[in-house]
Design a protein around this motif. Sequence first.
Motif, PDB file in Angstrom:
ATOM      1  N   GLY A   1      -0.185   6.446  -0.923  1.00  0.00           N
ATOM      2  CA  GLY A   1      -1.016   7.571  -1.342  1.00  0.00           C
ATOM      3  C   GLY A   1      -2.477   7.257  -1.057  1.00  0.00           C
ATOM      4  O   GLY A   1      -2.798   6.744   0.026  1.00  0.00           O
ATOM      5  N   LEU A   2      -3.354   7.516  -2.021  1.00  0.00           N
ATOM      6  CA  LEU A   2      -4.789   7.386  -1.779  1.00  0.00           C
ATOM      7  C   LEU A   2      -5.263   5.931  -1.896  1.00  0.00           C
ATOM      8  O   LEU A   2      -6.066   5.573  -2.747  1.00  0.00           O
ATOM      9  N   PHE A   3      -4.708   5.110  -1.026  1.00  0.00           N
ATOM     10  CA  PHE A   3      -5.125   3.713  -0.904  1.00  0.00           C
ATOM     11  C   PHE A   3      -5.634   3.487   0.516  1.00  0.00           C
ATOM     12  O   PHE A   3      -5.224   4.181   1.449  1.00  0.00           O
ATOM     13  N   GLU A   4      -6.480   2.496   0.694  1.00  0.00           N
ATOM     14  CA  GLU A   4      -6.876   2.100   2.046  1.00  0.00           C
ATOM     15  C   GLU A   4      -5.658   1.584   2.812  1.00  0.00           C
ATOM     16  O   GLU A   4      -5.535   1.770   4.010  1.00  0.00           O
ATOM     17  N   ARG A   5      -4.766   0.903   2.093  1.00  0.00           N
ATOM     18  CA  ARG A   5      -3.582   0.306   2.705  1.00  0.00           C
ATOM     19  C   ARG A   5      -2.373   0.600   1.836  1.00  0.00           C
ATOM     20  O   ARG A   5      -2.415   0.367   0.633  1.00  0.00           O
TER      21      ARG A   5
ATOM     22  N   ARG B   1      -1.783  -5.841   8.939  1.00  0.00           N
ATOM     23  CA  ARG B   1      -2.921  -5.932   8.020  1.00  0.00           C
ATOM     24  C   ARG B   1      -4.230  -5.815   8.788  1.00  0.00           C
ATOM     25  O   ARG B   1      -4.487  -6.576   9.711  1.00  0.00           O
ATOM     26  N   PRO B   2      -5.114  -4.898   8.400  1.00  0.00           N
ATOM     27  CA  PRO B   2      -6.371  -4.753   9.134  1.00  0.00           C
ATOM     28  C   PRO B   2      -7.255  -5.996   8.966  1.00  0.00           C
ATOM     29  O   PRO B   2      -7.240  -6.623   7.920  1.00  0.00           O
TER      30      PRO B   2
ATOM     31  N   LEU C   1       3.239  -0.903   4.578  1.00  0.00           N
ATOM     32  CA  LEU C   1       4.311   0.090   4.548  1.00  0.00           C
ATOM     33  C   LEU C   1       4.010   1.100   5.644  1.00  0.00           C
ATOM     34  O   LEU C   1       2.910   1.637   5.694  1.00  0.00           O
ATOM     35  N   SER C   2       4.995   1.415   6.463  1.00  0.00           N
ATOM     36  CA  SER C   2       4.751   2.397   7.516  1.00  0.00           C
ATOM     37  C   SER C   2       4.830   3.810   6.939  1.00  0.00           C
ATOM     38  O   SER C   2       5.414   4.021   5.865  1.00  0.00           O
ATOM     39  N   ALA C   3       4.273   4.777   7.663  1.00  0.00           N
ATOM     40  CA  ALA C   3       4.333   6.172   7.220  1.00  0.00           C
ATOM     41  C   ALA C   3       5.785   6.622   7.097  1.00  0.00           C
ATOM     42  O   ALA C   3       6.144   7.371   6.184  1.00  0.00           O
TER      43      ALA C   3
END
Lengths: 192, 428
Positions: free
Chosen positions: B132-136, A13-14, A50-52
């Motif tokens: 998708g188009l989320f920051e996280r 989490r950033p 969630l990882s790429a």
Amino acid sequence: MSMPESAVPSAARPAERAARRGQQFACTALLGLLTAPAFPVAGPGLGQALSAAEVAAININVFPNGAGLPPGRGTVAAGQALYAARCEACHGVRGSGGSADELAGGEHGLRGNPPDKTIGTYWPYATTLFDYIRRSMPPSAPRSLSDDEVYALTAYLLSLNGIIDEGDALDAVSLARIRMPNRDGFIPVDAR
Amino acid sequence: MRASKEPQTESDASRSTDQETPARREFLRRGAAAGGAAVLAGLAPEPRAAAATPQWMTRPGQPFSNYGLPSPHEKSVIRLIAANSAVSGNGLSWTPLQDLEGTLTPNGLHFERHHNGVPQIDPAGHRLYLHGLFERSLSFGIGDLLRYPMVSQQCFIECGGNSNSGWNEEPLQAPAGSLHGLASCSEWTGVPLTVILEECGLQPDAQWLIAEGADAAAMNISIPIGKARGDALLALYQNGERLRPENGYPLRLVLPGWEGVLSVKWLRRLQAATEPVMARNETAKYTELLPSGKARQFTFVIEAKSVITRPSPGQHLAGPGWYPISGLAWSGRGVIKRVEVSTDGGKTWIDANLQTPALPRCFTRFRLPWRWNGESCILLSRATDETGYVQPTRAALIAERGRHGYFHYNAIVSWEVSEDGSLSHVYA
């Protein structure tokens, strides 16, 4: 197997996010002095990163511009053989006359009575075929087809509908490039 | 103008749904038989035995039960099912509206539309994934979601294909629920979707959310971001208990007022994107072909409609006298303001009583006491919602849309009462 539902903030989490959440709770606390809400307006922040690689493993959406199409390739001929083995029982020979939806064989277009709404006459995007077959068909074993097989079946159904030729093959690039005859046949109503 | 009342033909039955036809014919046959048992009392009240102590007052009753079931005397109140002959989990079941009162649908009678069966999901193995188009990109367990702030919201859910036999040339003879019962109304409780979107941080160019269910069809569909950030709910509870498997256990998206296919059951994944995915169920299906050859797409909002549920086809009036007229009205645009009833085929109309509170995007019960004089007559109801929209006549709807749109049929419904007290579906 169950995945842990950890209350511990995920390591990925950033920090920026934690700071924002801090702000939200601070706002709520401030409001609380005046209105005493029963619970915070924001959530407790339990989402886990969630990882790429995980996203790639679960994302099977295919968009009209081809986004989401996997590597792979399939010919009309391969699709024809697969269709006979795995689809024809329900969808009929050459896509019509079965117990399930007609996939080809439309004779009198969209203004006939009744109209023929088949892939060739009605579907606005060819990518939808790949998206749908891969996720849903055949009903007895969804997700059992390889990506090459889905390309082949998509190619066969498009050739049955006169969209591509019998000698053709499809991959991510050629599938996304197809323009369906009824591409402009739709009027968006509530798409806001 | 009135069309003939010939019994439905096989071709009508097959045209009224994209499902397999023998199953539907079987259902219609059984439906007519089940409905035929209901006789509404007329001028003369029900026959009775001499007053005496009933046997159930002379011996102890049944012990407690862990989960209650309806009386065995109500065993005919069931969902009727129509499914594909080769894919038993692809089909639908109707809420028996003709047998119910009030506005909330019992959980076991909520209508169903499944594409490949009801998945039996262990909540410990189910997560909601957002990417998708989320920051996280984040995922949430069901236990996690149960700790989020929740809201409760009552609303109807109606399949976009409900009432579609109305497009047939001849009126289909079936109970009210089997014509209009792909609609049900519940109180849903869960987490506002916007709270979760906020946690993930929507990017400014995210215009659509592509939702996907964890069923064997992996049903996917595109939802405009405005609705997702508005009243969309991640529902965990229905009418106070956790969702039933056939209604999406353990997690269902609920989009109040919008056609049911968007309220994705067994919700597993939400991808934020700039464009709709153009899934099969928003292109090949759930679009409405117009006479021009163009098709309406993304027709999400359910327009106002109403139907008299009592008396209705399959029921029988025992003779002249007083009968309650009772029915349901609903609108995806908000509150039902008015329901008018006609007992003379639309020549004169009278305002029915609306059960209060009439809630937005909910079933609204209307009632009107009526004295039947024993003559043949035609009963109609007409709903008006808070926007001023008035439910159209069948002729007006067909003039606007043609007869091949398949979805979103909301015209005025007509029941004919014959002199013998039987009811039938007519086009009046």
